[in-house]
Motif scaffolding. Structure first.
Motif, PDB file in Angstrom:
ATOM      1  N   GLU A   1      -4.600   9.251   8.866  1.00  0.00           N
ATOM      2  CA  GLU A   1      -4.164  10.543   8.706  1.00  0.00           C
ATOM      3  C   GLU A   1      -4.606  11.437   7.537  1.00  0.00           C
ATOM      4  O   GLU A   1      -5.349  10.834   7.182  1.00  0.00           O
ATOM      5  CB  GLU A   1      -2.824   9.917   8.384  1.00  0.00           C
ATOM      6  CG  GLU A   1      -2.057   8.804   9.367  1.00  0.00           C
ATOM      7  CD  GLU A   1      -1.215  10.015  10.706  1.00  0.00           C
ATOM      8  OE1 GLU A   1      -1.087  10.872  10.741  1.00  0.00           O
ATOM      9  OE2 GLU A   1      -1.719   8.775  11.680  1.00  0.00           O
TER      10      GLU A   1
ATOM     11  N   GLU B   1       1.697  10.443   0.672  1.00  0.00           N
ATOM     12  CA  GLU B   1       1.661   8.810   0.238  1.00  0.00           C
ATOM     13  C   GLU B   1       0.200   8.420   1.850  1.00  0.00           C
ATOM     14  O   GLU B   1       0.002   8.479   3.216  1.00  0.00           O
ATOM     15  CB  GLU B   1       2.719   8.120   1.069  1.00  0.00           C
ATOM     16  CG  GLU B   1       2.966   7.548  -0.214  1.00  0.00           C
ATOM     17  CD  GLU B   1       5.082   7.068   0.540  1.00  0.00           C
ATOM     18  OE1 GLU B   1       4.745   6.289   0.518  1.00  0.00           O
ATOM     19  OE2 GLU B   1       6.091   7.765  -0.308  1.00  0.00           O
ATOM     20  N   SER B   2      -0.087   7.099   0.976  1.00  0.00           N
ATOM     21  CA  SER B   2      -2.180   7.133   2.894  1.00  0.00           C
ATOM     22  C   SER B   2      -1.790   5.572   2.038  1.00  0.00           C
ATOM     23  O   SER B   2      -0.784   4.683   1.314  1.00  0.00           O
ATOM     24  CB  SER B   2      -2.910   8.119   2.132  1.00  0.00           C
ATOM     25  OG  SER B   2      -4.285   7.243   2.866  1.00  0.00           O
ATOM     26  N   SER B   3      -2.178   5.130   3.147  1.00  0.00           N
ATOM     27  CA  SER B   3      -3.256   3.650   3.545  1.00  0.00           C
ATOM     28  C   SER B   3      -3.878   2.989   3.104  1.00  0.00           C
ATOM     29  O   SER B   3      -4.765   3.929   2.794  1.00  0.00           O
ATOM     30  CB  SER B   3      -2.560   3.287   4.562  1.00  0.00           C
ATOM     31  OG  SER B   3      -3.759   3.044   5.419  1.00  0.00           O
TER      32      SER B   3
ATOM     33  N   GLN C   1       0.602  -0.928  -0.070  1.00  0.00           N
ATOM     34  CA  GLN C   1       0.479  -0.157   0.103  1.00  0.00           C
ATOM     35  C   GLN C   1       1.151   1.402   0.191  1.00  0.00           C
ATOM     36  O   GLN C   1       0.404   2.592  -0.360  1.00  0.00           O
ATOM     37  CB  GLN C   1      -0.868  -0.202   1.389  1.00  0.00           C
ATOM     38  CG  GLN C   1      -1.853  -1.185   0.922  1.00  0.00           C
ATOM     39  CD  GLN C   1      -3.068  -1.161   2.435  1.00  0.00           C
ATOM     40  OE1 GLN C   1      -3.243  -0.419   3.324  1.00  0.00           O
ATOM     41  NE2 GLN C   1      -3.758  -2.227   2.628  1.00  0.00           N
ATOM     42  N   ARG C   2       2.393   1.212   0.373  1.00  0.00           N
ATOM     43  CA  ARG C   2       2.735   2.298   0.475  1.00  0.00           C
ATOM     44  C   ARG C   2       2.665   2.948  -0.797  1.00  0.00           C
ATOM     45  O   ARG C   2       3.417   4.357  -0.789  1.00  0.00           O
ATOM     46  CB  ARG C   2       4.485   1.711   0.950  1.00  0.00           C
ATOM     47  CG  ARG C   2       4.714   2.893   1.652  1.00  0.00           C
ATOM     48  CD  ARG C   2       6.207   2.389   1.816  1.00  0.00           C
ATOM     49  NE  ARG C   2       6.861   3.058   2.719  1.00  0.00           N
ATOM     50  CZ  ARG C   2       7.556   3.338   4.330  1.00  0.00           C
ATOM     51  NH1 ARG C   2       8.331   1.937   4.128  1.00  0.00           N
ATOM     52  NH2 ARG C   2       8.297   4.094   4.501  1.00  0.00           N
TER      53      ARG C   2
END
Lengths: 170, 481
Positions: free
Chosen positions: B213, B220-222, B40-41
């Motif tokens: 977040e 970047e997000s998950s 996911q990064r």
């Protein structure tokens, strides 16, 4: 200290470092998760969800030395949310607001008096006396000032004392 | 220590807690989480809001970082400036505005529910306004956001885009003090900052899920099935609003702020690979710089974004610019465009040049994509490199997944948000989606998805491509001054 600097110093890959940190704190994380969720399966799921979340976001931390407190904060917030989600499923006929209002009734694991404390008091007692954290660490985890943490702890002590005295018939 | 009362009872609690059995599978759980995290990064998420405010926030987030250590040190010595300096550290123009005394002291405070909101300082011109404020929270509520509404003397809300940063704790001061800024930006052709107005501020408590977040363009997000429910088309809105409204009346120091703009007429037609753009003029306000242009209707390509539009002074130094592309008003297909950059009003170069080398563009006949949501099919020829890989029907909408092959080095760190949020159905009725996700194109192949709400669409829907990896290129220099 920036993440890059830390990694150069320790000569380990970021991934190894991340993994080591998680392994190092796994028991503490699990206990905290269990104290909220009260069963193994949900607590294990919480650890995995938080691992994913942490791996994606930990690079953005200003100070990587605060990784542990950040991790615990992420975990606690996950657990609180998970409890709310459960309540919403249970109370399908009730409004979300009501479910949200009931949040304060969530119980942390301990079996004695502490369980009767409001969540915000239980939380600081757990982190301070069970997990032996400093006021500064707790302040970072719950995002409140150290003075708020201290006053909550003081209030928690008073409430516990009252409860115990009542129990003893004083 | 708690031990001054029934310590035995308390000890039992601690023993029970420390005795929680740790499952043997925990390390494996963590390793599995790590693997999921790796996947996911690389994913980038862009939460698309259709409002102008969101575009402006992105513009602000993308402005070029210009450090001015000397200025910063000078201002740091003045205590009240400390937090403002932190907020504007990336904005050289704004820093200089403060140094030049181009701001209005407000010092207006109001308290409700144990929370005092103070409007500290204001910077403005006819089209823009920035207000810096402080929140002193003595309540037990955690406030995450102040929401500003601006009302003109006629009682009408401003027609401007309003962007507000989340609150930041001011660690330099004791207590629970938070700081923030709110930006008001009027489009060139619609409205301006009035001389007097009122402000209504509401506040929301931290969301229930604060582990979520904040997600910004380019960050970047998950995407964790356990934790990020928005992937399923649900939009988490867990903020709780406070009942009180903080109200203020303001009168601008118009002598200080108005009639300051400088205009540089250009009227230059530039032709690149057969596509024409008329650069009309550059308008420099103290807080914002706008480049007005007209995209010639007869062009065969739709022009999306400039890769490196910037202003340089006589020494080839960047005088004003923007990182990661450029944002402006207007959606795809608009002929008149204004592109906004960070202003550098207080620095007067001898000579000024507008420069760029490439514009992302695509043939107009490839910009519309017809999709059959029910059957999950694509009915248009897609531009080379773009593939729609999946159309899934969800409980409350459709998920359309796509891939974009792209090996252009200019896009090394760019994730493309290919589709414009507005789309139409066969009857021509307009709809919009406000959620999409993107993966980066580090590997030469980016991927993304859009989430289309479920409505009674008439026939097929038509999506519009608003950004693409093809380009027209030419080193272009236009003398401005």
């Amino acid at each position: 200290m920036s993440l890059e600097v830390l990694h150069i110093k320790k000569s380990v890959s970021k991934e190894d470092w991340f993994c080591n940190e998680l392994f190092l704190h796994k028991e503490q994380l699990y206990r905290i998760a269990f104290s909220y969720l009260k069963n193994e399966q949900d607590s294990v799921e919480a650890i995995q969800a938080v691992t994913v979340k942490a791996f994606v976001h930990y690079k953005n931390l200003d100070n990587i030395e605060l990784f542990k407190t950040w991790l615990i904060r992420v975990l606690i917030n996950y657990c609180i949310d998970e409890l709310k989600r459960r309540k919403r499923y249970v109370n399908t006929n009730e409004s979300i607001e009501k479910a949200s209002l009931q949040e304060e009734d969530n119980t942390i694991y301990v079996k004695g008096f502490i369980e009767r404390l409001e969540h915000k008091y239980r939380q600081v007692v757990l982190l301070k006396y069970f997990e032996d954290m400093t006021f500064e660490q707790i302040s970072r985890i719950i995002k409140k000032s150290e003075s708020t943490v201290k006053s909550r702890l003081y209030r928690a002590q008073e409430l516990l004392k009252e409860m115990m005295e009542r129990e003893d018939g004083v | 220590m708690i031990g001054d009362f029934n310590e035995t009872e308390f000890k039992k609690d601690k023993e029970a807690y420390m005795g929680i059995e740790i499952p043997e599978s925990l390390e494996r759980t963590i390793l599995e989480g790590l693997e999921k995290g790796k996947k996911q990064r690389k994913r980038f998420i862009l939460r698309r809001a259709s409002s102008i405010a969101a575009i402006l926030i992105l513009t602000l987030m993308c402005v070029m970082v210009v450090n001015s250590p000397a200025l910063a040190n000078q201002l740091k010595r003045i205590p009240a400036f400390a937090y403002i300096l932190k907020v504007i550290h990336w904005d050289k123009g704004m820093t200089e505005a403060f140094e030049q005394g181009y701001f209005q002291e407000l010092g207006l405070s109001q308290g409700h529910e144990g929370i005092t909101l103070t409007l500290d300082k204001l910077v403005a011109d006819e089209k823009n306004m920035v207000i810096f404020y402080t929140v002193d929270n003595k309540s037990d509520k955690e406030i995450s956001m102040c929401h500003f509404a601006f009302i003109d003397p006629k009682g009408e809300h401003f027609t401007a885009g309003i962007g507000t940063n989340g609150l930041e704790k001011d660690e330099s001061r004791p207590g629970n003090i938070f700081t923030g800024r709110t930006d008001v930006n009027f489009p060139d052709n619609n409205g301006s900052v009035p001389e007097s107005f009122s402000i209504e501020v509401t506040m929301t408590q931290s969301p229930d899920i604060s582990y979520e977040e904040p997600v910004q363009a380019g960050s970047e997000s998950s995407r964790n099935d356990n934790s990020n429910r928005s992937i399923k088309g649900e939009f988490p809105s867990k903020e709780k609003a406070l009942k009180s409204v903080w109200t203020f009346s303001l009168k601008l120091d118009t002598e200080k702020f108005f009639n300051k703009k400088i205009e540089y007429p250009l009227d230059k037609i530039i032709e690149i690979e057969g596509q024409k753009i008329i650069f009309k003029k550059v308008i420099v306000y103290p807080t914002r710089l706008g480049v007005q242009m007209e995209i010639v209707k007869e062009n065969t390509k739709e022009l999306f974004y400039f890769d490196d539009l910037r202003f340089e002074n006589e020494e080839g130094e960047i005088w004003a610019g923007i990182m990661n592309g450029v944002s402006g008003f207007g959606g795809p297909g608009d002929d008149e465009k204004t592109i906004y950059l960070q202003s550098n009003y207080f620095t007067k170069p001898k000579e000024l040049y507008l420069k760029f080398s490439s514009i992302r563009a695509l043939d107009k006949d490839k910009c519309k994509v017809m999709v059959d949501l029910e059957k999950g099919g694509v009915l248009s020829e897609l531009p080379q490199g773009l593939r729609i890989t999946d159309i899934n029907s969800l409980s409350d909408g459709y998920e359309l997944k796509y891939e974009l092959e792209n090996d252009n080095m200019k896009d090394e760190k760019r994730a493309y948000n290919v589709f414009y949020s507005e789309f139409i159905d066969a009857s021509g009725k307009k709809y919009s989606f406000n959620h999409s996700s993107m993966q980066s194109s580090f590997t030469g192949k980016g991927a993304g998805a859009i989430y289309i709400p479920k409505y009674e669409y008439k026939g097929n829907i038509i999506l519009t491509i608003e950004d693409f990896s093809q380009r027209i290129e030419n080193e272009t220099v236009i003398r401005v001054k």
